[in-house]
Write a protein that holds these residues in place. Structure first.
Motif, PDB file in Angstrom:
ATOM      1  N   LYS A  26      37.495  39.716  35.912  1.00 19.85           N
ATOM      2  CA  LYS A  26      36.666  38.515  35.969  1.00 19.85           C
ATOM      3  C   LYS A  26      36.340  38.142  37.414  1.00 19.85           C
ATOM      4  O   LYS A  26      35.194  37.788  37.742  1.00 19.85           O
ATOM      5  CB  LYS A  26      37.389  37.336  35.292  1.00 19.85           C
ATOM      6  CG  LYS A  26      37.331  37.326  33.765  1.00 19.85           C
ATOM      7  CD  LYS A  26      38.170  36.166  33.229  1.00 19.85           C
ATOM      8  CE  LYS A  26      38.088  36.033  31.720  1.00 19.85           C
ATOM      9  NZ  LYS A  26      36.851  35.356  31.269  1.00 19.85           N
ATOM     10  N   GLU A  27      37.330  38.227  38.295  1.00 21.48           N
ATOM     11  CA  GLU A  27      37.111  37.882  39.702  1.00 21.48           C
ATOM     12  C   GLU A  27      36.147  38.869  40.358  1.00 21.48           C
ATOM     13  O   GLU A  27      35.282  38.484  41.145  1.00 21.48           O
ATOM     14  CB  GLU A  27      38.450  37.872  40.450  1.00 21.48           C
ATOM     15  CG  GLU A  27      38.344  37.502  41.920  1.00 21.48           C
ATOM     16  CD  GLU A  27      37.657  36.168  42.158  1.00 21.48           C
ATOM     17  OE1 GLU A  27      36.896  36.065  43.136  1.00 21.48           O
ATOM     18  OE2 GLU A  27      37.873  35.229  41.357  1.00 21.48           O
ATOM     19  N   ARG A  82      32.688  37.986  39.331  1.00 20.65           N
ATOM     20  CA  ARG A  82      32.212  36.781  40.021  1.00 20.65           C
ATOM     21  C   ARG A  82      31.809  37.092  41.461  1.00 20.65           C
ATOM     22  O   ARG A  82      30.840  36.559  41.987  1.00 20.65           O
ATOM     23  CB  ARG A  82      33.289  35.689  39.992  1.00 20.65           C
ATOM     24  CG  ARG A  82      33.319  34.891  38.706  1.00 20.65           C
ATOM     25  CD  ARG A  82      34.200  33.673  38.833  1.00 20.65           C
ATOM     26  NE  ARG A  82      35.610  34.029  38.835  1.00 20.65           N
ATOM     27  CZ  ARG A  82      36.362  34.054  37.748  1.00 20.65           C
ATOM     28  NH1 ARG A  82      35.839  33.749  36.584  1.00 20.65           N
ATOM     29  NH2 ARG A  82      37.639  34.386  37.814  1.00 20.65           N
ATOM     30  N   ILE A 129      33.062  37.703  31.211  1.00 27.10           N
ATOM     31  CA  ILE A 129      32.949  36.490  32.028  1.00 27.10           C
ATOM     32  C   ILE A 129      33.325  35.243  31.224  1.00 27.10           C
ATOM     33  O   ILE A 129      34.075  34.379  31.701  1.00 27.10           O
ATOM     34  CB  ILE A 129      31.512  36.346  32.582  1.00 27.10           C
ATOM     35  CG1 ILE A 129      31.237  37.440  33.624  1.00 27.10           C
ATOM     36  CG2 ILE A 129      31.308  34.965  33.211  1.00 27.10           C
ATOM     37  CD1 ILE A 129      29.805  37.479  34.119  1.00 27.10           C
TER      38      ILE A 129
END
Length: 290
Positions: free
Chosen positions: A107-108, A111, A91
């Protein structure tokens, strides 16, 4: 610092099985996130010979740790929170190489925190919470107040991580800093247990009631992963069937106490089946359809 480490990570980036390279630098003198190294190089690969390879470096009075992790193991860590530092590295780390937007996509995904991953994480923390809380309560009732206190601290940690997951975040190493911001009531429980001037016995007694309520109101949603699995077949499950089910592997060790709690809360029904013995029944379990 990235320039100094370039020869190390460029060699890895040139290999066909390397999916991405992240770098994370220490921001303060004491840094649990980086294991107190000045910099972490986190390299994600596929089909690695070693699932997790670590090498330490020193240069210009600085220290670095390189972690090379197979993507399958990393996904396991993410799904189960079994190595929370790795989630923070993904992250918060800066991308210095990636193949086909691999790390950007990862990363997305972190999230967005998909529901199925969140439900598994909640079940894992809930099962640990039930086990820890039950042990604390039993120790208290038998007069072992210091041991009960220790298990209550552990219970609050699991409750804190559970609350963070409920809000759609991944628990970090500094979990209480997260909780203070997003679930202040649970942070207050922790302060009361740790800082109260009451006797240890009194502190555990008061916290037992508070945590019992916090567990009770979360039972259905926290156990969703298990309850939905149990609803996949009409016939009741034996405990042995549940314990060896691959989807439950990550909380199998705490499954017994979790099942008993769900029976107590009438979220799981006990179905007795005949055995060869007289007046002895095999206990099986069925999720209650609401």
């Amino acid at each position: 610092m990235e320039d100094l480490l370039r020869p190390i990570y460029q060699e890895r980036a040139s290999q066909a099985n390397t999916l991405g390279v992240l770098i994370l630098e220490k921001k303060k003198p004491i840094s649990p996130v980086t294991d107190n190294f000045d910099v972490i190089l986190f390299i994600i690969v596929k089909h690695a010979e070693d699932d997790w390879y670590v090498k330490h470096y020193e240069f210009a009075d600085k220290s670095a740790a390189m972690h090379i992790v197979d993507e399958t193991l990393l996904q396991h860590w993410i799904d189960t929170s079994s190595y929370r530092r790795s989630v923070e590295w993904v992250i918060n780390g800066s991308i210095i190489f990636e193949r086909n937007d691999y790390i950007s996509s990862l990363k997305e995904k972190l999230r967005s925190f998909p529901t199925e991953t969140r439900d598994l994480k909640k079940a894992i923390e809930f099962a640990k919470l039930i086990r820890s809380y039950s042990e604390s309560k039993d120790l208290y009732e038998n007069g072992h107040h210091l041991d009960a206190y220790s298990r209550m601290v552990s219970s609050l940690h699991h409750l804190a991580r559970l609350a963070i997951i409920e809000k759609g975040f991944h628990p970090e190493v500094t979990v209480w800093n997260q909780v203070k911001k997003i679930e202040p009531e649970i942070y207050k429980y922790y302060e009361e247990l740790i800082m109260s001037k009451e006797s240890t016995e009194k502190r555990v007694q008061l916290m037992t009631l508070a945590v019992e309520h916090a567990i009770s109101i979360r039972a259905g949603s926290s156990a969703k992963h298990l309850l939905e699995l149990m609803k996949q077949k009409e016939q009741p499950w034996s405990f042995g069937e549940l314990k060896v089910h691959p989807e439950i592997e990550e909380y199998a060790l705490d499954l017994s106490s979790m099942i008993e709690y769900l029976v107590e809360k009438e979220l799981v029904e006990v179905v007795l089946q005949d055995t060869k013995g007289s007046d002895i029944y095999h206990r099986t379990y069925k999720a209650v359809h609401n």
